[in-house]
Scaffold this active site. Structure first.
Site, PDB file in Angstrom:
ATOM      1  N   HIS A  56       0.825  -1.210   0.000  1.00 28.75           N
ATOM      2  CA  HIS A  56       0.000   0.000   0.000  1.00 28.75           C
ATOM      3  C   HIS A  56       0.862   1.264   0.000  1.00 28.75           C
ATOM      4  O   HIS A  56       2.042   1.232   0.338  1.00 28.75           O
ATOM      5  CB  HIS A  56      -0.976   0.005   1.185  1.00 28.75           C
ATOM      6  CG  HIS A  56      -0.324   0.150   2.525  1.00 28.75           C
ATOM      7  ND1 HIS A  56       0.146   1.348   3.003  1.00 28.75           N
ATOM      8  CD2 HIS A  56      -0.062  -0.763   3.479  1.00 28.75           C
ATOM      9  CE1 HIS A  56       0.666   1.178   4.191  1.00 28.75           C
ATOM     10  NE2 HIS A  56       0.560  -0.112   4.511  1.00 28.75           N
ATOM     11  N   TYR A  66       4.125   5.153  -4.354  1.00 32.36           N
ATOM     12  CA  TYR A  66       4.086   6.490  -4.944  1.00 32.36           C
ATOM     13  C   TYR A  66       5.104   6.596  -6.073  1.00 32.36           C
ATOM     14  O   TYR A  66       6.273   6.270  -5.887  1.00 32.36           O
ATOM     15  CB  TYR A  66       4.393   7.532  -3.869  1.00 32.36           C
ATOM     16  CG  TYR A  66       4.421   8.952  -4.382  1.00 32.36           C
ATOM     17  CD1 TYR A  66       3.254   9.617  -4.740  1.00 32.36           C
ATOM     18  CD2 TYR A  66       5.629   9.625  -4.515  1.00 32.36           C
ATOM     19  CE1 TYR A  66       3.286  10.922  -5.205  1.00 32.36           C
ATOM     20  CE2 TYR A  66       5.666  10.930  -4.979  1.00 32.36           C
ATOM     21  CZ  TYR A  66       4.496  11.569  -5.321  1.00 32.36           C
ATOM     22  OH  TYR A  66       4.528  12.858  -5.783  1.00 32.36           O
ATOM     23  N   ASN A  87       8.549   4.950  -2.494  1.00 32.98           N
ATOM     24  CA  ASN A  87       8.551   6.011  -3.508  1.00 32.98           C
ATOM     25  C   ASN A  87       9.543   5.652  -4.600  1.00 32.98           C
ATOM     26  O   ASN A  87      10.683   5.293  -4.309  1.00 32.98           O
ATOM     27  CB  ASN A  87       8.992   7.343  -2.908  1.00 32.98           C
ATOM     28  CG  ASN A  87       7.981   7.924  -1.961  1.00 32.98           C
ATOM     29  OD1 ASN A  87       7.026   7.269  -1.564  1.00 32.98           O
ATOM     30  ND2 ASN A  87       8.191   9.159  -1.587  1.00 32.98           N
ATOM     31  N   ALA A 146      20.003   8.691  -6.895  1.00 32.74           N
ATOM     32  CA  ALA A 146      19.763   8.842  -8.325  1.00 32.74           C
ATOM     33  C   ALA A 146      20.930   8.279  -9.126  1.00 32.74           C
ATOM     34  O   ALA A 146      22.087   8.373  -8.723  1.00 32.74           O
ATOM     35  CB  ALA A 146      19.551  10.315  -8.659  1.00 32.74           C
TER      36      ALA A 146
END
Length: 128
Positions: free
Chosen positions: A27, A30, A50, A97
């Site tokens: 759940h 994102y 995320n 990243a």
């Protein structure tokens, strides 16, 4: 089955995001930005994770090491990161990243680079 395939392909084309129906995702998942997200059909992602744009979670490795990452809860994955192979990403981890993650990441671990290396244990707090 066939109409569902066309719906999925249409969504992939429109959004630039490929999430197979067989992927197991907890759940509060994102996706931060549009496009370029590819998940393997055997992907397992925990709760409250995320993922930024350009992320690939895929299969890699040989023999017993061949597989797909298992991602814990509260994990943040930065833009254009690649996670590949039979690895485990611990709870509260952060992947920087443009990192290539091909080995396990401990709980609360922060990894960056190519190949990704552990640089901190400050967790994903503040990113989720």
């Amino acid at each position: 089955m066939l109409p569902m395939y066309f719906w999925q392909k249409g969504i992939e084309i429109i959004t630039g995001i490929s999430i197979p129906a067989s992927a197991q995702i907890g759940h509060s998942f994102y996706i931060a930005h549009f496009g370029g997200i590819i998940l393997n059909s055997n992907t397992k992602i925990g709760n409250n994770c995320n993922i930024s744009q350009g992320v690939t979670i895929g299969v890699s490795g040989l023999g017993d090491k061949r597989g797909v990452p298992v991602i814990g809860n509260n994990v943040y994955i930065g833009a254009n990161a690649v996670l590949a192979g039979k690895i485990s990403i611990g709870d509260n981890a952060l992947v920087g990243a443009c990192s290539l993650v091909s080995s396990d990441v401990p709980e609360n671990g922060v990894v960056v680079g190519v190949p990704a290396t552990l640089v901190s244990s400050k967790s994903s707090k503040g990113y989720i």
